[in-house]
Design an enzyme around this catalytic site. Sequence first.
Site, short mmCIF file in Angstrom:
data_model
loop_
_atom_site.label_atom_id
_atom_site.label_comp_id
_atom_site.label_asym_id
_atom_site.label_seq_id
_atom_site.Cartn_x
_atom_site.Cartn_y
_atom_site.Cartn_z
N TYR A 193 4.69 -2.24 -3.74
CA TYR A 193 3.72 -1.63 -2.82
C TYR A 193 2.72 -2.70 -2.34
O TYR A 193 2.43 -2.81 -1.15
CB TYR A 193 2.97 -0.49 -3.52
CG TYR A 193 1.99 0.24 -2.63
CD1 TYR A 193 2.44 1.14 -1.67
CD2 TYR A 193 0.62 0.03 -2.75
CE1 TYR A 193 1.54 1.82 -0.84
CE2 TYR A 193 -0.29 0.69 -1.94
CZ TYR A 193 0.18 1.59 -0.98
OH TYR A 193 -0.70 2.25 -0.17
N VAL A 195 3.10 -5.97 -2.19
CA VAL A 195 3.73 -6.93 -1.27
C VAL A 195 3.95 -6.29 0.11
O VAL A 195 3.73 -6.91 1.15
CB VAL A 195 5.06 -7.48 -1.84
CG1 VAL A 195 5.81 -8.31 -0.81
CG2 VAL A 195 4.79 -8.31 -3.10
N ARG A 231 -7.68 10.81 -3.09
CA ARG A 231 -6.93 11.87 -3.78
C ARG A 231 -5.82 12.41 -2.87
O ARG A 231 -6.07 13.25 -2.01
CB ARG A 231 -7.87 13.00 -4.20
CG ARG A 231 -8.83 12.62 -5.31
CD ARG A 231 -9.63 13.80 -5.82
NE ARG A 231 -10.58 14.32 -4.85
CZ ARG A 231 -11.78 13.78 -4.60
NH1 ARG A 231 -12.17 12.68 -5.22
NH2 ARG A 231 -12.58 14.34 -3.71
#
Length: 276
Positions: A193, A195, A231
């Site tokens: 994620y 990268v 969230r």
Amino acid sequence: MSSTPVAVVTGANKGIGFAIVRALCKQFPGDVYLTARDPGRGQEAVAKLQQEGLQACFHQLDIDDLQSIRALRDFLKEKYGGLNVLVNNAGIAFKVHDTTPFAVQAEVTLKTNFFGTRNVCTELLPLVKPYGRVVNVSSMVSSSALGGCSQPLQQQFRSDTITEEELVQLMTKFVEDTKQGVHAKEGWPNTAYGVSKIGVTVLSRIQARMLNEKRKGDHILLNACCPGWVRTDMAGPKATKSPDEGAETPVYLALLPSDADAPHGQFVSNKTVRPW
């Protein structure tokens, strides 16, 4: 052809994307398109906004599917003659404890977050009208992942002259290195994620540079941003911000006034330019 201004948000049927559409419906003086892979979920999201008295339009978009991207491109060209605001929000993340092999996580994550986002930009950036605004939703994780790269990789990713082709080669190399099991040895951090979001941030810097070179007089502003820890299904219930709070920085960048000449080509978090 409609002269109404038009804004498009990718991956917008829930989470931060949905909150960005909600805010744009309140503040953007034109048509706002909520896009989603699944038409059913997209229409449901539009209906939800309708109950709040907000008017959004829907168009199907799967950023992993070039035909889908081009269908949206053709629609915008035909109906509006272009585009005023583009928010590239669509993205995926594997959960921390997911047992999917890392090489698979790398390939799947980069396919959407980097290559899918890049394809949307390739097809839609030429449509962006003068004074247009483009926001690529990245993440603070891109900064921490950059810090976890080897010095040579950091230098390449921070370079002011790196080309899109070179960036694509690096992103492709990361996926290949994970398949060979040598990504750590090759200087990559252990986060697919992270990268993928380095890719989005660096792509934004390159695109802004290209706009300066080719369309200087058009006053288009393009930035990458971090919405914060929000969230959502992706980040989980313990995150500190609500989706509406997460939408604040992307919306701020999407609605930069027409006389603004900055930020451009920056990485922005909490409405503040961050060092890269």
